[in-house]
Design a protein around this motif. Structure first.
Motif, PDB file in Angstrom:
ATOM      1  N   LEU A  80       0.783  -1.359  -0.307  1.00  0.00           N
ATOM      2  CA  LEU A  80      -0.290  -0.165   0.078  1.00  0.00           C
ATOM      3  C   LEU A  80       0.695   1.047   0.322  1.00  0.00           C
ATOM      4  CD1 LEU A  80      -2.818  -0.814   2.448  1.00  0.00           C
ATOM      5  CD2 LEU A  80      -2.764  -1.120  -0.047  1.00  0.00           C
ATOM      6  N   PHE A  81       1.618   0.888   0.930  1.00  0.00           N
ATOM      7  CA  PHE A  81       2.936   2.750   1.345  1.00  0.00           C
ATOM      8  C   PHE A  81       4.146   2.312  -0.506  1.00  0.00           C
ATOM      9  CE2 PHE A  81       1.290   2.642   5.396  1.00  0.00           C
ATOM     10  CZ  PHE A  81       2.624   3.371   5.843  1.00  0.00           C
ATOM     11  N   SER A  82       4.243   1.365  -1.249  1.00  0.00           N
ATOM     12  CA  SER A  82       4.822   1.382  -2.307  1.00  0.00           C
ATOM     13  C   SER A  82       3.699   1.995  -3.196  1.00  0.00           C
ATOM     14  CB  SER A  82       5.080   0.193  -2.814  1.00  0.00           C
ATOM     15  OG  SER A  82       6.196  -0.563  -1.927  1.00  0.00           O
ATOM     16  N   ALA A  83       2.384   1.642  -3.534  1.00  0.00           N
ATOM     17  CA  ALA A  83       1.821   2.366  -4.637  1.00  0.00           C
ATOM     18  C   ALA A  83       0.695   3.768  -4.203  1.00  0.00           C
ATOM     19  CB  ALA A  83       0.405   1.391  -4.216  1.00  0.00           C
ATOM     20  N   THR A  84       1.162   3.832  -3.266  1.00  0.00           N
ATOM     21  CA  THR A  84       1.026   5.632  -2.715  1.00  0.00           C
ATOM     22  C   THR A  84       1.746   5.733  -3.711  1.00  0.00           C
ATOM     23  OG1 THR A  84      -0.317   5.069  -0.604  1.00  0.00           O
ATOM     24  CG2 THR A  84       0.051   6.690  -1.115  1.00  0.00           C
ATOM     25  N   PHE A  85       2.873   5.965  -3.209  1.00  0.00           N
ATOM     26  CA  PHE A  85       4.267   6.335  -4.024  1.00  0.00           C
ATOM     27  C   PHE A  85       4.303   7.158  -4.887  1.00  0.00           C
ATOM     28  CE2 PHE A  85       8.818   6.864  -4.641  1.00  0.00           C
ATOM     29  CZ  PHE A  85       9.026   7.937  -4.428  1.00  0.00           C
ATOM     30  N   VAL A  86       4.046   5.796  -5.882  1.00  0.00           N
ATOM     31  CA  VAL A  86       4.032   5.939  -7.322  1.00  0.00           C
ATOM     32  C   VAL A  86       2.549   6.461  -7.788  1.00  0.00           C
ATOM     33  CG1 VAL A  86       3.198   4.067  -9.404  1.00  0.00           C
ATOM     34  CG2 VAL A  86       5.080   3.466  -7.501  1.00  0.00           C
ATOM     35  N   ILE A  87       1.713   6.487  -7.298  1.00  0.00           N
ATOM     36  CA  ILE A  87       0.201   8.265  -7.532  1.00  0.00           C
ATOM     37  C   ILE A  87       0.527   9.038  -7.522  1.00  0.00           C
ATOM     38  CG2 ILE A  87      -1.706   7.993  -6.695  1.00  0.00           C
ATOM     39  CD1 ILE A  87      -2.845   5.961  -6.417  1.00  0.00           C
ATOM     40  N   MET A  88       1.124   8.957  -6.027  1.00  0.00           N
ATOM     41  CA  MET A  88       2.265  10.419  -5.899  1.00  0.00           C
ATOM     42  C   MET A  88       3.356  10.912  -7.160  1.00  0.00           C
ATOM     43  SD  MET A  88       0.882  12.337  -2.967  1.00  0.00           S
ATOM     44  CE  MET A  88       0.084  11.460  -1.641  1.00  0.00           C
ATOM     45  N   LEU A  89       3.771  10.174  -7.334  1.00  0.00           N
ATOM     46  CA  LEU A  89       4.509  10.612  -8.643  1.00  0.00           C
ATOM     47  C   LEU A  89       3.643  10.784  -9.750  1.00  0.00           C
ATOM     48  CD1 LEU A  89       7.850   8.318  -8.609  1.00  0.00           C
ATOM     49  CD2 LEU A  89       7.517  10.143  -8.233  1.00  0.00           C
ATOM     50  N   LEU A  90       2.478  10.355 -10.194  1.00  0.00           N
ATOM     51  CA  LEU A  90       2.035  10.416 -11.226  1.00  0.00           C
ATOM     52  C   LEU A  90       0.925  11.842 -11.120  1.00  0.00           C
ATOM     53  CD1 LEU A  90       0.801   6.414 -11.805  1.00  0.00           C
ATOM     54  CD2 LEU A  90       2.380   8.007 -12.865  1.00  0.00           C
ATOM     55  N   LEU A  91       0.551  12.113 -10.544  1.00  0.00           N
ATOM     56  CA  LEU A  91      -0.834  13.194  -9.534  1.00  0.00           C
ATOM     57  C   LEU A  91       0.306  13.978 -10.031  1.00  0.00           C
ATOM     58  CD1 LEU A  91      -2.546  12.092  -7.450  1.00  0.00           C
ATOM     59  CD2 LEU A  91      -3.524  12.613  -9.385  1.00  0.00           C
ATOM     60  N   GLN A  92       1.720  14.454  -9.386  1.00  0.00           N
ATOM     61  CA  GLN A  92       2.282  15.867  -9.142  1.00  0.00           C
ATOM     62  C   GLN A  92       2.262  16.689 -10.553  1.00  0.00           C
ATOM     63  OE1 GLN A  92       3.601  16.588  -5.949  1.00  0.00           O
ATOM     64  NE2 GLN A  92       4.615  18.390  -7.447  1.00  0.00           N
ATOM     65  N   PRO A  93       3.008  16.187 -11.616  1.00  0.00           N
ATOM     66  CA  PRO A  93       2.498  16.413 -13.187  1.00  0.00           C
ATOM     67  C   PRO A  93       1.340  17.120 -13.038  1.00  0.00           C
ATOM     68  CG  PRO A  93       3.741  14.401 -13.001  1.00  0.00           C
ATOM     69  CD  PRO A  93       3.101  14.695 -12.065  1.00  0.00           C
ATOM     70  N   ALA A  94       0.054  16.407 -12.851  1.00  0.00           N
ATOM     71  CA  ALA A  94      -1.341  16.560 -12.597  1.00  0.00           C
ATOM     72  C   ALA A  94      -1.400  18.065 -11.993  1.00  0.00           C
ATOM     73  CB  ALA A  94      -2.089  15.853 -12.944  1.00  0.00           C
TER      74      ALA A  94
END
Length: 447
Positions: A80-94
């Protein structure tokens, strides 16, 4: 009652309310925001601790792991923590695109409107018992908490000056703490009557109230910018989509800020994960473990509220941000040294209370006052990047560090925490030194 002697506590509060009309709307905004989050936080904890992997993970992922003889139940938090970090990276440009291309009056309500709409989707997911809803909700509420709170503090830096922030952020933080206390009480009262699905609607109503507060506070933000000749937040700020991360890499102040947050998260993550193992050992019954966690939450919120009401304003106004940054780091250092020697549940609970309360009541307000003296791109883009990507990067790093170090016992985990606390002290000192180079704000010394 307080370290201050210039009048009673209530007289100071009334004077601040009279002298700063937007303060009451800021109170309501932060109260509703944290109340809405804490209504849902117990649901997140229940999903993260669920024994049924099909409740937490989608069936395709469970089947894929089973085919490879992987027990997802033993890696729930790491995944869950790993997936959260990936989502943060994807959302940052948005997020960077949103704040670059649209003015404040558009992107602030838009962020909260998106959260409200997704809550309606979770209402349907929990009402229908959708498999894998646990992972979806855990990831969503983690993103919501970080982005929504980051946007709140960035907006407060548009509304208040540095000297006002030092006086008022303690009050505003206390309103949020009251929301953090009210949220679990609402959940405890309503969950047995309404069910988990309807808690999503309760939280959605509170977020709608946040949007109302944003629209009201925007008037004072515009007024402050006009009076001080600042760049208007009513026009798009422009810039690059990844400007937040680039500024962190380029600017010493933001690098120290990122390090302070990263190592602050590291001690919290190590403590959170080791606490879970210690609770499983000493309190195997669900009722006993629930009571233990409830005691910690009550202690954290009570201590946070007391410090915010009685000390935060005095410390920031009288002494500046130095003690507010270094004090919590030193407290955490001592707490982890005690845990290294005696990792017992009572010591863990005390360390958890001191760690979280000092962060919420002192370190966080101190860091946020710095954003009142920098460019809007720094606070909306870099501030959000630090509170999302850097924050979750710390979570991701140390959830796996804990997985490795815990094999050597609790004392090894807490000894690692001592090192992290030392780095946290260094980062806090570096941030304090660097912010002294910023332009002075009228009305108070830079300390």
């Amino acid at each position: 009652m307080s370290a201050e002697s210039d009048g009673s506590y209530w007289q100071r509060m009334r004077a601040d309310l009279a002298g700063s009309p937007p303060l009451l709307w800021a109170f309501l905004y932060f109260y509703c925001l944290l109340c809405g989050y804490y209504v849902l936080r117990p649901v997140r904890e229940a999903m993260g601790a669920a024994s049924d992997v099909y409740t937490v993970f989608p069936p395709w992922l469970v089947d894929l792991a089973a085919a490879r003889s992987i027990d997802l139940g033993q890696l729930t938090l790491q995944i869950l923590f790993s997936a959260t970090f990936v989502i943060m990276l994807l959302l940052q440009p948005a997020y960077g695109w949103l704040v670059s291309r649209f003015p404040r009056r558009v992107f602030l309500p838009t962020v909260y409107t998106v959260f409200v709409v997704t809550l309606l989707g979770f209402y349907l997911a929990f009402d229908s018992g959708l498999p894998g809803r646990g992972m979806l909700f855990f990831l969503w509420i983690t993103v919501f908490n970080l982005f929504a709170v980051a946007v709140f503090w960035s907006f407060m830096a548009d509304v208040f000056t540095d000297s006002e922030a030092r006086r008022l952020y303690g009050w505003i933080g206390a309103a949020g703490t009251l929301g953090a206390i009210s949220g679990p009480l609402l959940t405890t009262t309503l969950v047995s009557r309404l069910g988990i699905a309807n808690l999503m609607l309760v939280s959605a109503v509170l977020l709608v109230l946040c949007i109302v507060c944003i629209l009201r506070l925007r008037l004072w933000a515009v007024q402050r910018e006009q009076q001080r000749g600042l760049r208007s937040g009513e026009v798009p700020m422009g810039g690059q989509l990844l400007a937040g991360l680039k500024l962190i890499a380029q600017q010493p102040l933001l690098r120290w800020m990122a390090l302070a947050v990263f190592f602050g998260v590291s001690v919290g993550t190590l403590l959170y994960n080791e606490q879970r193992l210690i609770v499983q050992q000493y309190y195997p019954e669900p009722e006993a473990s629930t009571a233990y966690y409830a005691m910690i939450d009550l202690g954290v919120n009570t201590l946070t509220l007391l410090v915010q009401l009685l000390l935060t304003r005095w410390v920031l106004s009288r002494w500046g941000i130095g003690p507010a940054l270094l004090g919590p780091a030193l407290i955490i250092l001592v707490a982890f040294m005690a845990l290294t020697a005696s990792p017992l549940p009572l010591i863990v609970a005390i360390a958890q209370i001191l760690t979280r309360a000092s962060e919420f009541a002192l370190a966080k307000p101190a860091r946020e006052t710095i954003y009142t003296r920098v460019d809007r791109e720094w606070r909306y883009k870099s501030g959000a990047a630090i509170d999302t990507v850097i924050y979750r990067g710390g979570d991701l790093s140390f959830v796996w560090v804990h997985k490795f170090v815990s094999g050597f016992g609790s004392s090894a985990v807490f000894a690692t925490g001592v090192l992290c606390a030392l780095f946290m002290c260094v980062a806090g000192f570096g941030l304090w030194r660097e912010q002294k180079k910023l332009p002075r704000d009228v009305g108070g010394p830079i300390a």
